[in-house]
Design an enzyme around this catalytic site. Structure first.
Site, PDB file in Angstrom:
ATOM      1  N   SER A   1       0.490  -1.361   0.399  1.00 37.72           N
ATOM      2  CA  SER A   1      -0.084   0.070   0.307  1.00 37.72           C
ATOM      3  C   SER A   1       1.148   1.183  -0.043  1.00 37.72           C
ATOM      4  O   SER A   1       0.503   2.640  -0.436  1.00 37.72           O
ATOM      5  CB  SER A   1      -0.951   0.295   1.001  1.00 37.72           C
ATOM      6  OG  SER A   1      -1.778  -0.807   1.350  1.00 37.72           O
ATOM      7  N   THR A   2       1.911   0.658   0.825  1.00 38.29           N
ATOM      8  CA  THR A   2       2.395   2.381   0.965  1.00 38.29           C
ATOM      9  C   THR A   2       4.271   2.523   0.634  1.00 38.29           C
ATOM     10  O   THR A   2       4.635   0.976   1.089  1.00 38.29           O
ATOM     11  CB  THR A   2       2.899   2.819   2.473  1.00 38.29           C
ATOM     12  OG1 THR A   2       3.504   2.126   3.280  1.00 38.29           O
ATOM     13  CG2 THR A   2       1.398   3.473   2.767  1.00 38.29           C
TER      14      THR A   2
END
Length: 604
Positions: free
Chosen positions: A22-23
């Site tokens: 996600s990041t």
């Protein structure tokens, strides 16, 4: 590990391993999760695919699965499934593929149509079967709910701290945090005085553009923070002045939720749009050290909003500008209720053409501006006469305070420039003279600092010159006389040195709007709505083009010899000639000097 759902038709196509985190922080720190996702190649070999038929799509590393807008890897995967190139999609979890049902269900539809299987660490599913679609649909719904749960957990503590005003937001220039975390003013006195000067100048000038021009004319920079949050001095711009005036932190308030995401036009990314004050999510007053109080901040923001020239949408008046017509931005039509525009044609008019521009109808009305402006100005001066002496004395005190603040800011800036020049000199003296590469650069910086000191000294000398006070308005020699004598406001109003923008600004201090009605005859009705809500009704004689347009025109046309009031035909002719133009023009018409010339004129 073979599955009964895997058929030779699936093995004839590719197996794609989709990898996503996600990041960017997770990509760097969560290496074990990344290793498990790449290990899905072994799972594909166990299901019957050859190594050459296994592809990996990892273009979406560091991107969130909340939307497929910026995920090129996911779009590539959907396209290849639609072309019947993929027989199996492998992912560590369905949340890696999508956390939004609007992206998840179209993928299931395409996989079911093209006969593509989906596998995760729990098993293999066929989106084309009822059971497989049911299980995958439940997993997709749970993953979307999980996204909202994660967000709510992350924002719950953030909102709790924001409601107490303890959330550490980025602070503007002039405010900083001490080692304990408390917010204090910048210890630099020049920064504090410069920010206070911006608010004082706006309360005097009434427009952000005027504040910007005055600061640049005096050579005064503004304290700013760059994109990295570092402090710097920069030339004043309209946006920088407006950002200072609109920032509630300078009024001592902690505000969370000033901007919200708003969808742009079709194909455009979402943008943060500022919200009105009453729609801010959290407001905690008296949290920071204030440069202005909250009521003053509200007045400044109301003035900034009123300066926006969007007459029809937000019903503002616009900033006072140069132009002969006095009621620009505050004239309203008494017939349709919309704002009237100014037209500098045939001596100037107030025109209401809203119905013409929106519905194609004829113009509502148009009124000559000269007699209207004269009547409104007389009413304004008459209303201000009792408080004239007090207003002039207050204006003088406010002007002296602003001049003192400008001079203090110039002195602070000169002191800062001299310190920078001294620092550059010390750096130059410490360098080894044989190191010419460094010495030349330090010498250049020292010379530039000395030039800036010279410019600041010249700017301070110009402010101290006696001509500067005379250029900005009434000279110092006349200030005492203006304050000590009463009844001077009409002379100041008619003085050619007083600009049209200043007259309009003075007028708006007392008058909220002026409602005009031309009427059918030679009389125009004016309703002045004052700031306190009081209304004054005036009637003004207007110029007409025919005898029938006069208020007594019908009586004059009915009896050509003698009117109802007993006046003769000659007297009625003179009455008509005088009222055909404006009253000022008739009063300025040449008069016969003797009785003989008067009789000749009447006979003619």
């Amino acid at each position: 590990m073979m599955s009964e759902l895997v058929k030779p038709t699936h093995l004839a196509r590719k197996a794609v391993v989709y990898i996503r985190q996600s990041t960017p922080h997770q990509v760097v720190s969560n290496q074990e999760s990344l290793r498990l996702q790449y290990a899905l190649r072994q799972r594909a070999r166990e299901l019957g695919w050859h190594e050459a038929d296994i592809d990996v799509i990892d273009a979406d590393l560091g991107l969130s699965g909340a939307s497929a807008a910026k995920r090129s890897g996911f779009k590539e995967l959907v396209g290849r499934v639609g072309l019947s190139e993929v027989g199996l999609i492998l992912s560590i979890d369905v949340t890696r593929l999508a956390r939004n049902c609007s992206d998840w269900y179209p993928l299931l539809d395409i996989c079911g149509l093209r006969g593509c299987l989906i596998a995760d660490r729990d098993g293999v599913y066929d989106p084309g079967s009822a059971n497989g679609r049911l299980l995958l649909g439940l997993k997709g719904t749970i993953s979307e709910l999980e996204l909202h749960t994660i967000r709510s957990r992350l924002t719950a503590g953030l909102l709790a701290k924001a409601e107490r005003g303890e959330l550490a937001l980025n602070l503007p220039a002039g405010l900083m945090r001490d080692p304990t975390g408390a917010v204090v003013k910048d210890p630099d006195i020049s920064v504090q005085e410069r920010l206070g000067l911006v608010f004082e100048l706006f309360q005097k000038l009434g427009a952000a553009a005027k504040v910007m021009r005055m600061l640049n004319e005096r050579g005064l920079d503004l304290p700013r923070r760059d994109r990295r949050g570092n402090f710097c001095w920069a030339r004043a711009t309209i946006s920088s002045v407006a950002s200072i005036l609109k920032n509630p932190a300078y009024a001592g308030a902690f505000v969370y939720g000033r901007k919200r995401m708003r969808a742009g036009r079709e194909g455009a990314p979402k943008m943060k749009a500022p919200q009105p004050v009453d729609e801010w999510r959290i407001v905690v007053k008296d949290r920071y050290p204030a440069y202005v109080d909250w009521p003053t901040y509200e007045k400044i923001n109301a003035a900034l909003k009123d300066n926006r020239a969007e007459y029809m949408r937000i019903k503002t008046r616009g900033a006072p500008r140069d132009g002969d017509l006095l009621l620009h931005g505050i004239a309203w039509c008494a017939r349709c209720g919309y704002k009237m525009y100014v037209r500098y044609k045939s001596g100037g008019e107030y025109v209401c053409n809203h119905l013409r521009s929106t519905e194609g109808m004829s113009a509502c009305q148009h009124v000559r501006a000269t007699p209207i402006d004269a009547a409104v100005a007389d009413a304004f001066l008459t209303a201000l006469a009792p408080a004239e002496l007090d207003a002039l004395s207050k204006a003088r005190r406010a002007r002296s305070q602003v001049d003192a603040a400008l001079r203090t800011s110039a002195e602070r800036q000169l002191e800062r420039k001299r310190y920078e020049a001294t620092l550059a000199e010390r750096q130059f003296n410490r360098v080894d003279p044989d190191n010419r590469l460094v010495a030349a650069e330090l010498e250049r910086r020292w010379e530039a600092a000395l030039n800036e000191v010279r410019v600041a000294e010249e700017a301070l000398a110009r402010q101290a010159s006696p001509q500067s006070g005379a250029q900005n308005g009434i000279g110092k020699s006349l200030e005492g006389k203006v304050i000590n004598l009463a009844g001077r406001l009409p002379q100041i109003w008619d003085d050619p040195a007083t600009s049209d923008a200043r007259r309009k600004a003075l007028l708006r201090c007392l008058i909220d709007k002026v409602i005009l009605d031309r009427g059918d005859h030679d009389i125009a009705v004016i309703r002045i709505v004052w700031r306190g809500g009081a209304v004054t009704r005036l009637e003004v004689k207007m110029r007409v083009g025919s005898l029938s347009k006069l208020a007594r025109g019908l009586a004059l046309c009915a009896n050509p010899k003698t009117a109802a009031d007993g006046r003769s035909t000659t007297q009625r002719r003179v009455y008509f000639q005088r009222h055909r133009g404006c009253p000022e023009a008739s009063s300025r018409s040449p008069k016969p000097r003797d009785r003989q010339s008067r009789s000749q004129n009447l006979s003619a």
